[in-house]
Design a protein around this motif. Structure first.
Motif, mmCIF file in Angstrom:
data_model
loop_
_atom_site.group_PDB
_atom_site.id
_atom_site.type_symbol
_atom_site.label_atom_id
_atom_site.label_comp_id
_atom_site.label_asym_id
_atom_site.label_seq_id
_atom_site.Cartn_x
_atom_site.Cartn_y
_atom_site.Cartn_z
ATOM 1 N N UNK A 1 -23.441 -52.966 24.023
ATOM 2 C CA UNK A 1 -24.613 -52.305 23.038
ATOM 3 C C UNK A 1 -25.572 -53.279 22.843
ATOM 4 N N UNK A 2 -26.538 -52.691 22.368
ATOM 5 C CA UNK A 2 -27.701 -53.439 21.922
ATOM 6 C C UNK A 2 -28.625 -52.511 21.229
ATOM 7 N N UNK A 3 -29.563 -52.849 20.418
ATOM 8 C CA UNK A 3 -30.682 -52.126 20.092
ATOM 9 C C UNK A 3 -30.375 -51.812 18.558
ATOM 10 N N UNK A 4 -29.147 -51.984 18.118
ATOM 11 C CA UNK A 4 -28.976 -51.611 16.583
ATOM 12 C C UNK A 4 -29.813 -52.508 15.645
ATOM 13 N N UNK A 5 -29.653 -52.071 14.376
ATOM 14 C CA UNK A 5 -30.686 -53.002 13.239
ATOM 15 C C UNK A 5 -30.850 -52.083 12.204
ATOM 16 N N UNK A 6 -31.561 -52.687 11.338
ATOM 17 C CA UNK A 6 -31.882 -52.033 9.965
ATOM 18 C C UNK A 6 -33.442 -51.103 9.886
ATOM 19 N N UNK A 7 -33.198 -50.010 9.486
ATOM 20 C CA UNK A 7 -34.584 -49.391 9.582
ATOM 21 C C UNK A 7 -34.617 -48.363 8.353
ATOM 22 N N UNK A 8 -35.717 -48.003 7.980
ATOM 23 C CA UNK A 8 -35.966 -47.214 6.683
ATOM 24 C C UNK A 8 -35.819 -45.648 7.107
ATOM 25 N N UNK B 1 -34.101 -40.952 11.478
ATOM 26 C CA UNK B 1 -32.627 -41.583 11.186
ATOM 27 C C UNK B 1 -32.680 -41.300 9.621
ATOM 28 N N UNK B 2 -31.345 -41.198 9.096
ATOM 29 C CA UNK B 2 -31.223 -40.816 7.753
ATOM 30 C C UNK B 2 -30.246 -41.897 7.121
ATOM 31 N N UNK B 3 -30.039 -42.139 5.949
ATOM 32 C CA UNK B 3 -28.932 -42.997 5.483
ATOM 33 C C UNK B 3 -27.744 -42.692 5.912
ATOM 34 N N UNK B 4 -27.211 -41.398 6.228
ATOM 35 C CA UNK B 4 -26.218 -40.878 6.694
ATOM 36 C C UNK B 4 -25.728 -41.373 8.280
ATOM 37 N N UNK B 5 -26.731 -41.848 9.031
ATOM 38 C CA UNK B 5 -26.581 -42.115 10.364
ATOM 39 C C UNK B 5 -25.881 -43.768 10.321
ATOM 40 N N UNK B 6 -26.223 -44.465 9.033
ATOM 41 C CA UNK B 6 -25.389 -45.675 8.907
ATOM 42 C C UNK B 6 -23.989 -45.830 9.387
ATOM 43 N N UNK B 7 -23.794 -46.490 10.644
ATOM 44 C CA UNK B 7 -22.600 -46.727 11.079
ATOM 45 C C UNK B 7 -22.697 -47.929 12.039
ATOM 46 N N UNK B 8 -21.274 -48.116 12.835
ATOM 47 C CA UNK B 8 -21.241 -49.034 13.877
ATOM 48 C C UNK B 8 -21.490 -47.812 15.073
ATOM 49 N N UNK C 1 -21.375 -41.840 23.654
ATOM 50 C CA UNK C 1 -21.567 -42.489 22.205
ATOM 51 C C UNK C 1 -20.790 -42.298 21.257
ATOM 52 N N UNK C 2 -20.206 -43.142 20.643
ATOM 53 C CA UNK C 2 -19.374 -42.602 19.096
ATOM 54 C C UNK C 2 -20.007 -43.464 18.094
ATOM 55 N N UNK C 3 -19.798 -43.069 16.933
ATOM 56 C CA UNK C 3 -20.225 -43.837 15.941
ATOM 57 C C UNK C 3 -19.181 -43.695 14.882
ATOM 58 N N UNK C 4 -18.763 -44.833 13.915
ATOM 59 C CA UNK C 4 -17.995 -44.985 12.728
ATOM 60 C C UNK C 4 -18.605 -45.553 11.731
ATOM 61 N N UNK C 5 -18.752 -44.679 10.462
ATOM 62 C CA UNK C 5 -19.120 -45.346 9.305
ATOM 63 C C UNK C 5 -18.184 -45.734 8.548
ATOM 64 N N UNK C 6 -18.139 -46.683 7.547
ATOM 65 C CA UNK C 6 -17.047 -47.157 6.795
ATOM 66 C C UNK C 6 -16.173 -46.118 6.181
ATOM 67 N N UNK C 7 -14.923 -46.098 6.272
ATOM 68 C CA UNK C 7 -14.028 -45.283 5.795
ATOM 69 C C UNK C 7 -13.847 -43.913 6.334
ATOM 70 N N UNK C 8 -14.654 -43.796 7.455
ATOM 71 C CA UNK C 8 -14.644 -42.557 7.897
ATOM 72 C C UNK C 8 -14.051 -42.611 9.382
ATOM 73 N N UNK C 9 -13.792 -41.277 9.834
ATOM 74 C CA UNK C 9 -13.093 -41.510 11.445
ATOM 75 C C UNK C 9 -14.291 -41.570 12.155
ATOM 76 N N UNK C 10 -13.851 -41.913 13.457
ATOM 77 C CA UNK C 10 -15.035 -42.191 14.469
ATOM 78 C C UNK C 10 -15.320 -40.835 15.068
ATOM 79 N N UNK C 11 -16.917 -40.758 15.345
ATOM 80 C CA UNK C 11 -17.501 -39.470 15.518
ATOM 81 C C UNK C 11 -17.852 -39.606 16.897
#
Length: 119
Positions: free
Chosen positions: A6-13, A86-93, A36-46
């Motif tokens: 994977x590539x293209x991740x980063x920090x955005x507002x 994108x919103x803060x709730x999208x923060x994840x791996x 595509x899946x994502x996993x935020x800290x302390x949460x299940x993979x989505x």
């Protein structure tokens, strides 16, 4: 053995966009469903999005539907996920994965790319 990167991740507002890429090597994924899946800290993979081998079939979970587009280029062995508003709730791996259509679970996984959205 197929390998996914994977590539293209980063920090955005908040309100920004990112395009995530999943590049396959070691074999073609042209006959694979790619998701595509994502996993935020302390949460299940989505499970958030997927595209069929032909590219004609797509899936989006409700939380990203309408602001995300998944696409693939089988000539380049690449699957992309464009994410807008994108919103803060999208923060994840964010992880991509590939499976043969008849398989119920994904066969190959990438290592993930971090997406951080600040308010």
């Amino acid at each position: 053995q197929v390998q996914l990167v994977e590539s293209g991740g980063g920090s955005v507002q908040a309100g920004g966009s990112l395009k995530l890429s999943c590049t396959a090597s070691g074999g073609s994924v042209s006959t694979y469903t790619v998701g595509w899946y994502r996993q935020a800290p302390g949460q299940d993979r989505e499970y958030i999005a997927a595209v069929t081998a032909s590219g004609r079939g797509t899936y989006y979970t409700d939380s990203v539907k309408g602001r995300s587009t998944i696409s693939r280029d089988n000539t380049r062995n690449v699957v992309e996920l464009q994410m807008d508003s994108l919103q803060p709730g999208d923060t994840a791996v964010y992880y991509c994965a590939a499976k043969l259509p008849l398989h119920t679970t994904y066969d190959y996984w990438g290592q993930g790319t971090q997406v951080t959205v600040s308010s």
